[in-house]
Design a protein around this motif. Sequence first.
Motif, PDB file in Angstrom:
ATOM      1  N   HIS A  50       1.022  -1.351   0.051  1.00 22.80           N
ATOM      2  CA  HIS A  50       0.057   0.022   0.068  1.00 22.80           C
ATOM      3  C   HIS A  50       0.847   1.218   0.068  1.00 22.80           C
ATOM      4  N   ALA A  51       1.969   1.141  -0.732  1.00 25.27           N
ATOM      5  CA  ALA A  51       2.932   2.204  -0.494  1.00 25.27           C
ATOM      6  C   ALA A  51       2.434   3.642  -1.251  1.00 25.27           C
ATOM      7  N   ALA A  52       1.655   3.425  -2.310  1.00 26.10           N
ATOM      8  CA  ALA A  52       1.144   4.441  -2.824  1.00 26.10           C
ATOM      9  C   ALA A  52      -0.040   5.269  -2.199  1.00 26.10           C
ATOM     10  N   THR A  53      -0.671   4.437  -1.436  1.00 27.12           N
ATOM     11  CA  THR A  53      -1.817   4.855  -0.775  1.00 27.12           C
ATOM     12  C   THR A  53      -1.178   5.564   0.717  1.00 27.12           C
ATOM     13  N   ARG A  54      -0.045   5.004   1.033  1.00 30.95           N
ATOM     14  CA  ARG A  54       0.611   5.901   2.255  1.00 30.95           C
ATOM     15  C   ARG A  54       1.302   7.277   1.567  1.00 30.95           C
ATOM     16  N   LYS A  55       1.581   7.079   0.367  1.00 28.71           N
ATOM     17  CA  LYS A  55       2.372   8.363   0.035  1.00 28.71           C
ATOM     18  C   LYS A  55       1.357   9.121  -0.409  1.00 28.71           C
ATOM     19  N   ALA A  56       0.243   8.950  -0.792  1.00 31.58           N
ATOM     20  CA  ALA A  56      -0.953   9.926  -1.022  1.00 31.58           C
ATOM     21  C   ALA A  56      -1.576  10.714   0.336  1.00 31.58           C
ATOM     22  N   ILE A  57      -1.502   9.623   1.418  1.00 34.42           N
ATOM     23  CA  ILE A  57      -1.919  10.705   2.765  1.00 34.42           C
ATOM     24  C   ILE A  57      -0.971  11.277   3.428  1.00 34.42           C
ATOM     25  N   GLU A  58       0.375  10.991   3.210  1.00 37.22           N
ATOM     26  CA  GLU A  58       1.495  11.897   3.457  1.00 37.22           C
ATOM     27  C   GLU A  58       1.638  13.068   2.729  1.00 37.22           C
ATOM     28  N   ALA A  59       1.126  13.204   1.201  1.00 34.94           N
ATOM     29  CA  ALA A  59       1.279  14.269   0.484  1.00 34.94           C
ATOM     30  C   ALA A  59       0.042  15.345   0.897  1.00 34.94           C
ATOM     31  N   GLY A  85      -6.693  18.887   0.883  1.00 38.45           N
ATOM     32  CA  GLY A  85      -6.413  17.502   1.111  1.00 38.45           C
ATOM     33  C   GLY A  85      -6.821  16.849  -0.317  1.00 38.45           C
ATOM     34  N   ASP A  86      -6.312  15.962  -1.057  1.00 35.53           N
ATOM     35  CA  ASP A  86      -6.668  15.486  -2.250  1.00 35.53           C
ATOM     36  C   ASP A  86      -6.999  13.671  -1.882  1.00 35.53           C
ATOM     37  N   ALA A  87      -8.189  13.536  -1.612  1.00 38.67           N
ATOM     38  CA  ALA A  87      -8.761  12.192  -1.480  1.00 38.67           C
ATOM     39  C   ALA A  87      -8.680  11.445  -2.596  1.00 38.67           C
ATOM     40  N   ASP A  88      -8.857  12.076  -3.973  1.00 41.66           N
ATOM     41  CA  ASP A  88      -8.625  11.354  -5.322  1.00 41.66           C
ATOM     42  C   ASP A  88      -7.363  10.719  -5.153  1.00 41.66           C
ATOM     43  N   ALA A  89      -6.171  11.348  -4.878  1.00 47.94           N
ATOM     44  CA  ALA A  89      -5.017  10.423  -5.022  1.00 47.94           C
ATOM     45  C   ALA A  89      -4.883   9.506  -4.174  1.00 47.94           C
ATOM     46  N   VAL A  90      -5.389   9.469  -3.037  1.00 46.32           N
ATOM     47  CA  VAL A  90      -5.468   8.311  -2.091  1.00 46.32           C
ATOM     48  C   VAL A  90      -6.320   7.177  -2.542  1.00 46.32           C
ATOM     49  N   LEU A  91      -7.320   7.409  -3.190  1.00 44.13           N
ATOM     50  CA  LEU A  91      -8.102   6.336  -4.052  1.00 44.13           C
ATOM     51  C   LEU A  91      -7.435   5.866  -4.996  1.00 44.13           C
ATOM     52  N   ASP A  92      -6.693   6.703  -5.844  1.00 49.07           N
ATOM     53  CA  ASP A  92      -5.743   6.217  -6.978  1.00 49.07           C
ATOM     54  C   ASP A  92      -4.832   5.176  -6.348  1.00 49.07           C
ATOM     55  N   GLY A  93      -4.067   5.649  -5.430  1.00 50.67           N
ATOM     56  CA  GLY A  93      -2.948   5.003  -4.463  1.00 50.67           C
ATOM     57  C   GLY A  93      -3.396   3.556  -4.418  1.00 50.67           C
ATOM     58  N   GLU A  94      -4.506   3.443  -3.790  1.00 50.70           N
ATOM     59  CA  GLU A  94      -5.237   2.220  -3.410  1.00 50.70           C
ATOM     60  C   GLU A  94      -5.566   1.068  -4.344  1.00 50.70           C
TER      61      GLU A  94
END
Length: 379
Positions: free
Chosen positions: A36-45, A368-377
């Motif tokens: 889930h590295a991309a998801t983690r990266k998105a919430i940190e962003a 906050g970009d929730a789209d990026a979190v969804l894309d990451g997951e």
Amino acid sequence: MRVRTTLGTTLVGATALLVSAALAAPAACASEGGGHAATRKAIEAAVAAGVPGATATAKDGHGTWSATAGVGDLRTGQPRSTADRYRVGSITKTFVATVLLQLEAEGRISLDDTVEKWLPGVVDGHGHDGGRITVRQLLNHTSGIFNYTEDKDFGRDYFTEAGFDRHRYDTVAPRDLVAIAMKHAPYFAPGTAWHYSNTNYVVAGMVIEKVTGHPYATEIERRVIRPLHLPGTSVPGTKATMPRPSSHAYSKFTDPNGPTYDVTNLNPSFASSAGEMISDSADLDRFYGALLGGKLLPGRQLEEMKTTVEATGIPDTRYGLGLMDMKLTCGVHVWGHGGGIHGSASAAVTTADGRHALALNFNGDWSGDADAVLDGEFC
């Protein structure tokens, strides 16, 4: 998420009601296989971009994964927790729609019943006519009923710092919220277009009470929260404080570059059955997974819920009955909803089979970009 509809009349600094969802079979994606590295990266962003803190939990065939970033208390620097409970705003709408569809399955109500049948005289005034509006049109936002949160006086009272300070602990009855909407003309004739309106779900909550003889909160507790064992989920009514564990919630109101205000404690009755609930990420994953997995509704009612109309103005998004269908940037579809209320912006989605779910929360309502979190997951 790519689109935010708001409890107020302004996008920035008001209570953000994030909208999300979509349909389709789960695809092979970066987060599957346990990563889930991309998801983690998105919430940190999101935190790097200005959100005080974020928390997210995903559940799939490999198990449950959670992560946090940032802080839950700007004064002490205490970090956010994966167990945080938070106000979920319009995610409440999916719970309300689920109860009404259960009642339809029991033969106690029809989606084609008029509002007037159950609530005579409530939806009436300035061109509104409850005799021409069906329960289905409430749930998919095709009723045309004016959105009470777009009323200028309501916006001044709840979406400015001074107004919120005066009214944050006021109790507002559902009928009073509907009465605000009735001071305005409808957006369009019932069934002819689409417009997101919180009033629809205030009325829907009133219909639940009329059909069952119990407040909508009681029916959600009995029909959804207890059967699914959702310990972090509640319908607070007029209770202003948050259950523990939870983080503080922050708003900048109408000025995204202005001071940050602690808005954690508030009486959520102004959101009513359109957005007053509290939950946590693990519970939301369980709820949406169970819903799309067919554990809460018979097949016919689930198909009704997933029968969508175009969500006008929202790219790649369609709206069902309290449930949204959203196509992500990679083409994957997910089903769910988003929601916001002062200081809290959330999203909860799942794949069409309910097997891969994600829920997240930002404890600030201006960034906050929730789209990026969804894309990451999911991508």
